[in-house]
Design a protein around this motif. Sequence first.
Motif, mmCIF file in Angstrom:
data_model
loop_
_atom_site.group_PDB
_atom_site.id
_atom_site.type_symbol
_atom_site.label_atom_id
_atom_site.label_comp_id
_atom_site.label_asym_id
_atom_site.label_seq_id
_atom_site.Cartn_x
_atom_site.Cartn_y
_atom_site.Cartn_z
ATOM 1 N N LYS A 93 0.772 -0.980 -0.046
ATOM 2 C CA LYS A 93 -0.041 0.228 -0.019
ATOM 3 C C LYS A 93 0.747 1.347 -0.065
ATOM 4 O O LYS A 93 1.939 1.223 0.598
ATOM 5 N N GLU A 94 0.325 2.316 -0.702
ATOM 6 C CA GLU A 94 0.961 3.473 -0.761
ATOM 7 C C GLU A 94 0.624 4.397 0.417
ATOM 8 O O GLU A 94 -0.641 4.468 0.672
ATOM 9 N N ILE A 95 1.289 4.925 1.104
ATOM 10 C CA ILE A 95 1.147 6.018 2.396
ATOM 11 C C ILE A 95 1.430 7.338 1.837
ATOM 12 O O ILE A 95 2.661 7.472 1.526
ATOM 13 N N ASN A 96 0.709 8.251 1.474
ATOM 14 C CA ASN A 96 1.086 9.570 1.072
ATOM 15 C C ASN A 96 1.294 10.572 2.016
ATOM 16 O O ASN A 96 0.772 11.326 2.698
ATOM 17 N N HIS A 97 2.603 9.985 2.731
ATOM 18 C CA HIS A 97 3.086 10.758 3.963
ATOM 19 C C HIS A 97 4.642 10.482 4.102
ATOM 20 O O HIS A 97 5.117 9.772 3.390
ATOM 21 N N PHE A 98 5.598 11.163 4.793
ATOM 22 C CA PHE A 98 7.030 10.961 4.798
ATOM 23 C C PHE A 98 7.202 9.991 6.019
ATOM 24 O O PHE A 98 8.576 9.782 6.074
ATOM 25 N N PHE A 99 6.264 9.492 7.062
ATOM 26 C CA PHE A 99 6.492 8.563 7.947
ATOM 27 C C PHE A 99 5.247 7.835 8.033
ATOM 28 O O PHE A 99 4.143 8.358 7.694
ATOM 29 N N CYS A 100 5.424 6.660 8.787
ATOM 30 C CA CYS A 100 4.033 5.838 9.267
ATOM 31 C C CYS A 100 3.186 6.473 10.695
ATOM 32 O O CYS A 100 3.561 6.273 11.736
ATOM 33 N N ASP A 101 2.368 7.401 10.206
ATOM 34 C CA ASP A 101 1.805 8.198 11.173
ATOM 35 C C ASP A 101 0.150 7.456 11.312
ATOM 36 O O ASP A 101 -0.201 6.644 10.416
ATOM 37 N N MET A 102 -0.442 7.742 12.175
ATOM 38 C CA MET A 102 -1.899 7.053 12.443
ATOM 39 C C MET A 102 -2.860 7.429 11.078
ATOM 40 O O MET A 102 -3.256 6.239 10.725
ATOM 41 N N ALA A 103 -3.105 8.479 11.043
ATOM 42 C CA ALA A 103 -4.092 9.015 9.946
ATOM 43 C C ALA A 103 -3.734 8.363 8.661
ATOM 44 O O ALA A 103 -4.556 7.810 8.018
ATOM 45 N N PRO A 104 -2.756 8.558 8.077
ATOM 46 C CA PRO A 104 -2.263 8.027 6.620
ATOM 47 C C PRO A 104 -2.280 6.500 6.601
ATOM 48 O O PRO A 104 -2.743 6.163 5.969
ATOM 49 N N ALA A 105 -1.910 5.930 7.846
ATOM 50 C CA ALA A 105 -1.928 4.419 7.667
ATOM 51 C C ALA A 105 -3.254 3.709 7.871
ATOM 52 O O ALA A 105 -3.804 3.122 7.182
ATOM 53 N N ILE A 106 -4.189 4.649 8.565
ATOM 54 C CA ILE A 106 -5.593 4.143 8.579
ATOM 55 C C ILE A 106 -6.324 4.432 7.323
ATOM 56 O O ILE A 106 -7.213 3.371 6.880
#
Length: 317
Positions: free
Chosen positions: A167-180
């Motif tokens: 999965k692609e996470i449109n962020h620069f680290f694994c934060d809660m909201a983008p991961a959800i």
Amino acid sequence: MMNETKVTGFVLIRFSDFPVLQIPLFVFFFLTYLVTLTGNVLLMTIIRLHHHLHIPILSILSFSEPCYTFAVIPKMLVNLITEEKSFSFTGCAVQMFFFIGFGGTNCMLLTAMGYDRCVVIYKSLHYKVLMNDRVCRQLVAFASVTGFTLFLIGTYFIFTLPFCGEKEINHFFCDMAPAIQAACTESNGIEIVIFIFCIVVVFGSFLWILLSYVLIVNAILKIPSTEGKSKAFSTCASHLTVVVVHFGCASIIHLRPKSTYSLEADTLISVIYAVVTPLLNPVVYSLRNKDVHLALRKGVHLALRKGLGRKLCTRMR
């Protein structure tokens, strides 16, 4: 169903939108990280060497801040200078746990520092009794255990969601909201649980700090001299500056309504929260706290004198 829920990893793609800026961003984040590490280590050393300062919780906060940034910045720097943007499922979970765990711990450590400032001004004669080493250890232990326990549960809930393939996470680290958002299913129940945890840690901590400052202001207004009032306010100014920035960013990221989510604004605030805010701790406390500032100047002068003395001895030989 087994193929749909099998996770192979995540791809952090946020910085891929700015290919021209990746090298300048790498230089900026790398230098900021070095200054954060150096400043916090220097602040811890000053507090340890000058026992009269007696601000042990600030020393713990100076240790927690580099750990907080270490969870995010090294991986982010690697992503900026390499083509490989992937992140394993386990690596993402570990990064999220330590980042939000140290973030929650820092919120409660700032609350403990607010209590410390309150005791200094409101109950100055009883300070050594109310804020002895045993009490400080208990406050730090409570902050650490509570922060990490709550967000361990939160991280576990997030990573029990089904993720479909890489999965692609449109962020620069694994934060809660983008991961959800990257999950393959609706997650309203988990979002509510995470929101409650954030209210308990962020909003709850801020309310305790607010109560501390109500008592502080009440005590300051009773001081007869203008000089005494000014000195009391300056004692709290550095802590208040860090509180406003830290809790302001944390509230916008974790307590905002879902309908107001903006990717660009969220990325900017996350950069401030994860990279710039930890830098404020040594800078603000070194510049605003006169005792720390004086101890730092003495340490620099002593180091320079020792250096010059060694050079003179070498030349005489």
